[in-house]
Design a protein around this motif. Structure first.
Motif, short mmCIF file in Angstrom:
data_model
loop_
_atom_site.label_atom_id
_atom_site.label_comp_id
_atom_site.label_asym_id
_atom_site.label_seq_id
_atom_site.Cartn_x
_atom_site.Cartn_y
_atom_site.Cartn_z
N UNK A 12 -21.10 84.78 34.47
CA UNK A 12 -20.01 84.28 33.64
C UNK A 12 -18.65 84.38 34.29
N UNK A 13 -18.50 83.83 35.50
CA UNK A 13 -17.22 83.88 36.19
C UNK A 13 -16.14 83.12 35.44
N UNK A 14 -14.88 83.57 35.62
CA UNK A 14 -13.75 82.88 35.01
C UNK A 14 -12.52 83.02 35.91
N UNK A 19 -8.67 82.55 31.55
CA UNK A 19 -10.07 82.96 31.36
C UNK A 19 -10.82 82.20 30.28
N UNK A 20 -10.15 81.53 29.37
CA UNK A 20 -10.85 80.90 28.25
C UNK A 20 -11.87 79.86 28.68
N UNK A 50 -13.80 89.44 37.77
CA UNK A 50 -13.57 88.20 37.04
C UNK A 50 -14.90 87.61 36.56
N UNK A 51 -15.68 88.48 35.91
CA UNK A 51 -16.93 88.11 35.28
C UNK A 51 -17.02 88.83 33.95
#
Length: 335
Positions: A12-14, A19-20, A50-51
C-alpha cells in the motif's frame, strides 16, 4: 496439492506529500480482488515508511467496501503493539467485517529499535517482552480470557473483565509469520496457523536451497501441530504473471526482478535468505511453482505484489492471477 485458496499481499505505497490517493488505490485493489474471486487480501505493516502503518484501519474501511473476501495482516510486528489494545481493535473490525479478519503477527524488537525506543517505550524499553509470549497474550485476550480482575458496575457504568466486543472464532484465525525452524515448530505446538513467505532464516547447516528449507520448515510445523497435515499453512512468494502485460510493463517487471536477484545468492543481514521473485506467463509460473518444494506442501498461497508499481500494474497482475495463474494451479474463483 491442488490450490484451494488464493490470496494476495500488498504494502500500500503512497506519496507522503499527498497520501490520500495511495490509500484509495489500495482500497480499490482490495475491492478488485473480491470481484475477481480471490479468497483473501493481506496488508504488510510498514512503520515510519510510506506504506500502510495501520493495517487494521485500512481493513476496517475495506470491510465496508467488500462482503466476502478474507482480510489479513502479513504481518503485524507485535513489538510495536500492546496486545490488549490490539485485541480490542481486531475484535471490533472482525465484528464489522462479519468474521473475516485474519491477524498475522510476528515478534522480536521493532526494526531500528535503537533509533525509536525513546519514542515508542520511553519508560519501559529495557523491560519490554518481545518474545513469543506477546503472541500468546494476544491470543488469550481474543479467546475471551480475563483481562481485568474487576467485572461489574461502578456508578452508572458497566465493566467487563474480557475484551469487548468479543468476536468468537477470531483467535482461531491468528497466523504466525515465521522465518526460522524454531518459529515453525513453536507455531505448530501452539496450534496457530502458519505464514511462510519469501524470506527465511536457515539453520547454519541448511545451505541456500530456499525451496527445500521452506519445505522442511512446513513439515516441522505440521509435525508439531495438533492437527498434523490439516494444519493451515500459507506460502507467500513474489509472483508476477505477464499474460496480459504490455511490453512496457514486462520491461518494468523484469527490471524489478533483476534488481532484487543478487540478494538471493547469499545470506542478508542477520542470516536471512530471500527467494528469487517469479516472473513469466501463467503457464511458466505454474510449472515453476509445481516444481518448488515449498509450494508442494501447501494448498493456499498469498502471493506478494511487487512494492513499487502503479495502480494499473496491480490491476493487470491481479487479473492475470485470477483468470490465468490460479486456474492453471487448479484453483477456482470464490463466489
Amino acid at each position: 496439492m491442488t490450490l484451494r485458496r488464493l490470496g494476495f499481499l500488498t504494502i500500500g505505497l503512497f506519496d507522503p506529500s499527498d497520501p490520500a490517493p495511495g490509500h484509495e488505490s489500495l482500497l480499490q485493489v482490495i475491492e478488485l480482488g473480491e470481484q475477481l474471486g480471490f479468497d483473501s487480501a493481506w496488508l504488510r505493516h510498514r512503520h515510519l515508511q510510506h506504506g500502510v502503518s495501520s493495517p487494521i484501519a485500512i481493513l476496517a474501511a475495506a470491510s465496508q467496501r467488500t462482503s466476502r473476501i478474507a482480510l489479513g495482516t502479513a504481518v503485524t510486528p507485535l513489538g510495536w503493539e500492546n496486545p490488549l489494545r490490539l485485541a480490542e481493535d481486531l475484535a471490533t473490525v472482525d465484528i464489522l467485517a462479519g468474521g473475516r479478519i485474519n491477524p498475522g503477527v510476528s515478534v522480536g524488537p521493532p526494526m531500528n529499535f535503537d533509533s525509536l525506543r525513546d519514542a515508542l517505550y520511553p519508560d519501559t524499553a529495557d523491560v519490554e517482552d518481545f518474545t513469543y509470549e506477546r503472541v500468546l497474550r494476544l491470543v488469550r485476550f481474543l479467546r475471551g480470557e480475563r483481562a481485568s480482575s474487576f467485572e461489574g458496575t461502578r456508578g452508572i457504568e458497566v465493566f467487563s473483565s474480557i475484551v469487548q466486543p468479543h468476536s468468537p472464532g477470531l483467535a482461531d484465525r491468528v497466523w504466525y509469520g515465521g522465518a526460522s525452524l524454531r518459529s515453525a515448530v513453536w507455531a505448530g505446538r501452539e496450534g496457530l496457523n502458519f505464514l511462510t513467505s519469501s524470506v527465511l532464516k536457515p539453520e547454519p547447516e541448511d545451505g541456500l536451497d530456499f525451496a527445500r528449507i521452506q519445505q522442511e520448515q512446513i513439515r516441522a510445523y505440521r509435525a508439531a501441530h495438533p492437527l498434523g497435515s490439516k494444519a493451515r499453512v500459507s506460502q507467500g512468494l513474489v509472483v508476477i504473471p505477464t499474460d496480459s502485460a504490455s511490453p512496457e510493463q514486462k520491461a518494468k517487471y523484469s527490471a524489478y526482478v533483476e534488481a532484487r536477484l543478487p540478494r538471493t545468492r547469499e545470506l542478508q543481514g542477520p542470516g536471512m535468505l530471500f527467494s528469487p521473485d517469479l516472473i513469466g506467463t501463467s503457464a511458466q509460473l505454474a510449472e515453476q511453482l509445481s516444481a518448488h518444494a515449498g509450494y508442494q506442501e501447501v494448498d493456499e498461497v498469498v502471493f506478494a505484489l511487487p512494492f513499487s508499481l502503479q495502480h494499473e500494474d496491480y490491476v493487470q497482475i491481479l487479473t492475470d492471477m485470477a483468470q490465468h495463474l490460479g486456474p492453471a494451479l487448479g484453483w477456482s474463483p470464490a463466489t
